[in-house]
Design an enzyme around this catalytic site. Sequence first.
Site, PDB file in Angstrom:
ATOM      1  CG  HIS A 188      -2.039  -1.014   1.071  1.00  0.00           C
ATOM      2  ND1 HIS A 188      -2.022  -2.211   1.750  1.00  0.00           N
ATOM      3  CD2 HIS A 188      -3.172  -1.009   0.322  1.00  0.00           C
ATOM      4  CE1 HIS A 188      -3.109  -2.898   1.443  1.00  0.00           C
ATOM      5  NE2 HIS A 188      -3.823  -2.194   0.573  1.00  0.00           N
ATOM      6  CG  HIS A 192      -1.751  -0.149  -4.471  1.00  0.00           C
ATOM      7  ND1 HIS A 192      -2.338  -1.142  -5.230  1.00  0.00           N
ATOM      8  CD2 HIS A 192      -2.750   0.355  -3.683  1.00  0.00           C
ATOM      9  CE1 HIS A 192      -3.621  -1.248  -4.925  1.00  0.00           C
ATOM     10  NE2 HIS A 192      -3.900  -0.341  -3.986  1.00  0.00           N
ATOM     11  CG  HIS A 228      -7.439   3.593  -3.846  1.00  0.00           C
ATOM     12  ND1 HIS A 228      -6.311   3.815  -4.619  1.00  0.00           N
ATOM     13  CD2 HIS A 228      -7.352   2.317  -3.401  1.00  0.00           C
ATOM     14  CE1 HIS A 228      -5.588   2.707  -4.660  1.00  0.00           C
ATOM     15  NE2 HIS A 228      -6.193   1.781  -3.927  1.00  0.00           N
ATOM     16  CG  ASP A 338      -8.336  -1.346  -4.293  1.00  0.00           C
ATOM     17  OD1 ASP A 338      -7.115  -1.069  -4.244  1.00  0.00           O
ATOM     18  OD2 ASP A 338      -9.023  -1.580  -3.283  1.00  0.00           O
TER      19      ASP A 338
END
Length: 460
Positions: A188, A192, A228, A338
């Site tokens: 993360h 990414h 996000h 995602d």
Amino acid sequence: MEVCYQLPVLPLDRPVPKHVLSRRGAISFSSSSSLFGAPDPRQLSQRRGAISYDSSDQTALYIRMLARLSCGSSPADSGTEKRVHRLLSFQRYLHSSRLLRGIPQQIPLHILDEDYSGQARCMLEKVGSWNFDIFLFDKLTNGNSLITLTLHLLNQYGLVDLFQLDMVKLWRFLVLVQEDYHNDNPYHNSVHAADVTQAMYCYLQEPMLSKSLTSYDILLGLLAAATHDLDHPGVNQPFLIKTDHYLATLYRNTSVLENHHWKSAVGLLRETGLFSHLPPEDSMNMERELGSLILATDISRQNDYLSRFRTHLDQESLCLSNASHRHFVLQMALKCADICNPCRPWELSKQWSEKVTEEFFEQGDIEKKHNLQVSPLCDRETNTVGNIQIGFMTYVAEPLFGEWARFSDTRLSQTMLGHMGLNKASWGGLQPEQTVISEETEPSAGGSRSKVIPQGSRES
């Protein structure tokens, strides 16, 4: 002191200087700056991970409440030198630092656009390719893939001109977004986020979306993809809950990480004033809809969204001339982007699989160290990359991308399903003796780890 605030220079041959971008602690600005007010030092708070501004500062009325832990700078670091470094443009700072160290400037600095020539520019010309190698692109941009990619896509769609975005504010927003990702997270991190943004662009180009979405929808979709996972701490929601983390308390154990990503994004939008020129009602609506997109990435709500999507497809009731239906499709597109790693070519998919699994395992190591119950998939002694990925594909990715292919039956959808089938078989071949994890476990790409036990931890 007279300060000239220029468009920051970000040469591709050097990373963004952390000490220039640092937003930790309370920072004041010179009164001669045309962009910032001059707060009374007595009014500056020492809130963890936040910047305090005077109430007259119209570009930063919103202070992000819960940023990551301060790195503990010394009092000497918060004086005139820090303020000067903050306000100097990148080029002026680097030039002055060379002079201070007696190092001549041998290589002229260029703005980012001029450095697009070369391999990075060649890659951006194929940004819509599903084989886009975000790892290579991140190397070519020297760790600035998220800034470079997002700015390129916004320009490609003409959104900067259409929404009259101030380039200085936009640049500052993107730099702070990238800086707020924790790049010590194996998964993360900003790479990414850049990968998800590139995937989102691929979906926005699909015929079902490209002929229906408005420019407003596209802007929201790209911003949601870029932000996000903003300020992701590197552990999953169950970990935050069982350690009594303040984020879990703040959001009442519901979509804890996603709420934090959304609020962090809103904080940066308001701090930079990116949409301050829009009517207040429009900017508030944009913030709410941005949150709706980010909250849709909560993997614990996967079945709810998938069931609703399946019902629409069964009843053929999706009407993309309807704004709420377009928004729902954007939610599904972001969900696909995602967790699209299993659908990438093997060389890319394998790297992502190893990175997310390492986050799981590092979280498990922390849980063992602090005598906490080890979360599902997080024990490196009983799990492997292969069995985790096979379970994730079987119970999460295949159902989602199967329905997406029903909605958008294109070459890209079939390519993604094809890659996933091959990748699943490849992992199976590497794990001949492994037992596939059960459906009751949590095969989520949304969980991860942290290097230190977060605040408020307790034994479980």
